[in-house]
Design a protein around this motif. Structure first.
Motif, short mmCIF file in Angstrom:
data_model
loop_
_atom_site.label_atom_id
_atom_site.label_comp_id
_atom_site.label_asym_id
_atom_site.label_seq_id
_atom_site.Cartn_x
_atom_site.Cartn_y
_atom_site.Cartn_z
N LYS A 64 0.85 -1.18 0.00
CA LYS A 64 0.00 0.00 0.00
C LYS A 64 0.89 1.24 0.00
O LYS A 64 2.08 1.16 0.26
CB LYS A 64 -0.94 0.00 1.21
N ALA A 65 0.25 2.38 -0.25
CA ALA A 65 0.99 3.62 -0.41
C ALA A 65 1.90 3.94 0.76
O ALA A 65 3.03 4.40 0.58
CB ALA A 65 0.01 4.77 -0.64
N SER A 66 1.42 3.68 1.96
CA SER A 66 2.15 4.10 3.14
C SER A 66 3.01 3.00 3.76
O SER A 66 3.57 3.19 4.83
CB SER A 66 1.15 4.60 4.20
N ASP A 67 3.11 1.85 3.11
CA ASP A 67 3.85 0.73 3.68
C ASP A 67 5.34 1.03 3.82
O ASP A 67 5.91 1.76 3.01
CB ASP A 67 3.66 -0.53 2.83
N PRO A 68 5.97 0.47 4.84
CA PRO A 68 7.39 0.75 5.10
C PRO A 68 8.31 0.40 3.93
O PRO A 68 9.30 1.10 3.71
CB PRO A 68 7.70 -0.13 6.32
N ALA A 69 8.01 -0.65 3.18
CA ALA A 69 8.89 -1.04 2.07
C ALA A 69 8.95 0.06 1.02
O ALA A 69 10.04 0.38 0.51
CB ALA A 69 8.41 -2.35 1.45
N ILE A 70 7.80 0.66 0.69
CA ILE A 70 7.77 1.75 -0.29
C ILE A 70 8.52 2.97 0.26
O ILE A 70 9.31 3.61 -0.44
CB ILE A 70 6.33 2.13 -0.65
N ARG A 71 8.28 3.29 1.51
CA ARG A 71 8.96 4.44 2.11
C ARG A 71 10.48 4.24 2.14
O ARG A 71 11.24 5.18 1.90
CB ARG A 71 8.43 4.69 3.52
N SER A 72 10.91 3.02 2.42
CA SER A 72 12.35 2.78 2.49
C SER A 72 13.00 2.93 1.13
O SER A 72 14.14 3.41 1.02
CB SER A 72 12.63 1.37 3.06
N ILE A 73 12.29 2.56 0.07
CA ILE A 73 12.83 2.71 -1.29
C ILE A 73 12.87 4.18 -1.67
O ILE A 73 13.85 4.65 -2.29
CB ILE A 73 11.98 1.89 -2.27
N ARG A 74 11.85 4.93 -1.28
CA ARG A 74 11.86 6.37 -1.54
C ARG A 74 13.01 7.05 -0.81
O ARG A 74 13.70 7.93 -1.37
CB ARG A 74 10.53 6.98 -1.11
N MET A 75 13.24 6.65 0.42
CA MET A 75 14.33 7.24 1.21
C MET A 75 15.68 6.88 0.61
O MET A 75 16.61 7.70 0.58
CB MET A 75 14.23 6.78 2.66
N ALA A 76 15.80 5.64 0.09
CA ALA A 76 17.05 5.23 -0.55
C ALA A 76 17.30 6.04 -1.82
O ALA A 76 18.44 6.43 -2.12
CB ALA A 76 17.02 3.74 -0.87
N ALA A 77 16.23 6.31 -2.58
CA ALA A 77 16.37 7.13 -3.79
C ALA A 77 16.88 8.52 -3.44
O ALA A 77 17.76 9.07 -4.12
CB ALA A 77 15.03 7.22 -4.52
N ARG A 78 16.33 9.10 -2.37
CA ARG A 78 16.79 10.43 -1.94
C ARG A 78 18.23 10.38 -1.43
O ARG A 78 19.02 11.27 -1.74
CB ARG A 78 15.85 10.96 -0.85
N ARG A 79 18.56 9.33 -0.68
CA ARG A 79 19.90 9.22 -0.11
C ARG A 79 20.97 9.13 -1.21
O ARG A 79 22.04 9.73 -1.11
CB ARG A 79 19.97 8.00 0.80
N HIS A 80 20.66 8.39 -2.27
CA HIS A 80 21.64 8.18 -3.35
C HIS A 80 21.47 9.18 -4.48
O HIS A 80 22.29 9.20 -5.41
CB HIS A 80 21.52 6.76 -3.89
N GLY A 81 20.42 9.99 -4.45
CA GLY A 81 20.21 10.99 -5.49
C GLY A 81 19.90 10.39 -6.84
O GLY A 81 20.36 10.90 -7.87
N VAL A 82 19.10 9.31 -6.87
CA VAL A 82 18.77 8.65 -8.14
C VAL A 82 17.26 8.60 -8.32
O VAL A 82 16.48 8.63 -7.36
CB VAL A 82 19.33 7.21 -8.20
N PHE A 83 16.84 8.53 -9.58
CA PHE A 83 15.45 8.28 -9.92
C PHE A 83 15.25 6.77 -9.95
O PHE A 83 16.13 6.04 -10.41
CB PHE A 83 15.11 8.89 -11.28
N VAL A 84 14.08 6.31 -9.50
CA VAL A 84 13.80 4.87 -9.44
C VAL A 84 12.44 4.60 -10.07
O VAL A 84 11.45 5.27 -9.75
CB VAL A 84 13.81 4.36 -7.99
N SER A 85 12.41 3.62 -10.97
CA SER A 85 11.15 3.11 -11.50
C SER A 85 10.94 1.72 -10.89
O SER A 85 11.75 0.82 -11.10
CB SER A 85 11.21 3.02 -13.03
N LEU A 86 9.85 1.56 -10.16
CA LEU A 86 9.62 0.34 -9.39
C LEU A 86 8.32 -0.33 -9.80
O LEU A 86 7.25 0.26 -9.67
CB LEU A 86 9.58 0.67 -7.89
N GLY A 87 8.41 -1.57 -10.26
CA GLY A 87 7.22 -2.37 -10.52
C GLY A 87 6.83 -3.11 -9.26
O GLY A 87 7.66 -3.76 -8.62
N PHE A 88 5.54 -3.03 -8.87
CA PHE A 88 5.11 -3.67 -7.62
C PHE A 88 3.63 -4.04 -7.71
O PHE A 88 2.88 -3.49 -8.52
CB PHE A 88 5.36 -2.76 -6.42
N THR A 89 3.24 -5.01 -6.90
CA THR A 89 1.83 -5.34 -6.75
C THR A 89 1.27 -4.47 -5.63
O THR A 89 1.78 -4.46 -4.52
CB THR A 89 1.63 -6.83 -6.43
#
Length: 345
Positions: A64-89
């Motif tokens: 779901k939108a607010s799940d920790p896994a999604i938030r952790s990936i967003r935080m990793a994108a910010r930490r590394h300064g990269v754009f991320v395209s993520l396929g997910f259910t």
């Protein structure tokens, strides 16, 4: 069938792969279709009456939108300064059994730039995922160029592709599964996923004059073992089915860099969006090489929800500045509250 353990393991792999790609100089990191938690190949391998356990596990692992896994990936994108395209259910608070085949485009600041749900699940996927809407049929303007994305069979839909072309797309992201069986491999007419991807990816790169970044999944040992444990006969189909392919194609339909298909890894490629200018001198289907007086395409990007609630005026005025999910602000998506993803803080 593990749920939380598998989900956290796949999310960790996602973060590790993204970090490795960033260290390798990547600025845009693209993951395959339903990478989190994994593509439901089981729907192709046995009758639906045997797949209830697999479906329950997939729903439990849906994000779901607010799940920790999604938030952790967003935080990793910010930490590394990269754009991320993520396929997910994707799951939803509105139902315990409704899931979508979705894709997130995450900015280098961790914001959600786009959230797309596959418009129509393909063939046996209809037994798993719900239809999406056009809320994510958008192109995102970034420092890397104008990024658009479609999921698997959507790259066969000329109207979906044209919708992105008409928004000035420069870099197209195509996500695919690891295999896509339609018949036993020994039979004539079995679907050749690799060849289908090559044709689709080349067609869109050439017609849109864009770079097409293709990311396909991979059947790793854990996935093969899980499927084989449920149905040993399915291993022959898994092993004999054509693999997906990951590659990058330029606006002139040339392959850029290496190609991945038979093993898991990270594919790197350098792209220059200026290389899309000269080919548009020849054919620009959203410019002079079209007849807008003859053809007219209308795209309804209204988010489709199970119900629309009208609250009392007093409740509405309590927070007048709050934007509805997906609301437009000056023509751009509101990242403050886009489908509940919210700010990282």
């Amino acid at each position: 069938m593990v749920t939380g353990e598998l989900r956290s393991s796949r999310a960790a792999r996602l973060r590790d792969a993204g970090a490795e790609a960033a260290r390798g100089g990547a600025e845009l990191v693209v993951f395959p279709e339903s990478f989190l938690p994994g593509f439901p190949i089981w729907a192709a391998l046995q009758a639906p009456i045997y797949n209830h356990g697999f479906f329950r596990a997939l729903v439990a692992q849906a994000q779901k939108a607010s799940d920790p896994a999604i938030r952790s990936i967003r935080m990793a994108a910010r930490r590394h300064g990269v754009f991320v395209s993520l396929g997910f259910t994707e799951g939803t608070e509105a139902s315990v059994g409704c899931i979508w085949n979705s894709n997130l485009l995450i900015g280098d600041d961790g914001s959600v730039l786009n959230h797309h749900r596959k418009l129509v699940p393909t063939f046996y996927e209809k037994l798993i995922w719900a239809n999406g809407d056009a809320r994510g049929l958008r192109v995102s303007a970034t420092r890397l160029g104008r990024l658009g994305m479609l999921i698997c069979g959507e790259n066969t839909n000329p109207l979906s592709r044209y919708a992105l072309m008409a928004q000035g797309e420069q870099v197209h992201i195509s996500s695919y599964p690891p295999i896509w069986p339609t018949r036993p491999p020994s039979e004539d007419g079995a679907y050749d996923l690799k060849r289908a991807i090559e044709i689709r990816a080349g067609a869109h790169a050439f017609e849109a004059k864009v770079f097409n970044i293709v990311a396909s999944g991979f059947v790793d040992a854990a996935m093969r073992e899980a499927l084989g444990t449920a149905n040993r006969a399915s291993l022959d189909i898994i092993d004999g089915s054509p693999r997906g392919i990951s590659l990058v194609i330029d606006p002139s339909c040339n392959i850029v860099g290496e190609v991945l298909s038979e093993h898991e890894g990270i594919l790197y490629a350098d792209i220059d969006t200026e290389k899309g200018v000269e080919p548009k001198q020849f054919h620009d289907v959203v410019g002079y090489y079209n007849r807008f007086d003859i053809f007219n395409l209308k795209i309804d990007r209204t988010p489709l929800e199970p119900a629309h609630f009208v609250d009392a005026p007093a409740a509405e005025s309590a927070n007048p500045d709050h934007a509805r999910p997906g609301q437009l602000e000056n023509g751009e998506l509101s990242l403050r509250d886009f489908d509940g993803f919210g700010a990282l803080g």
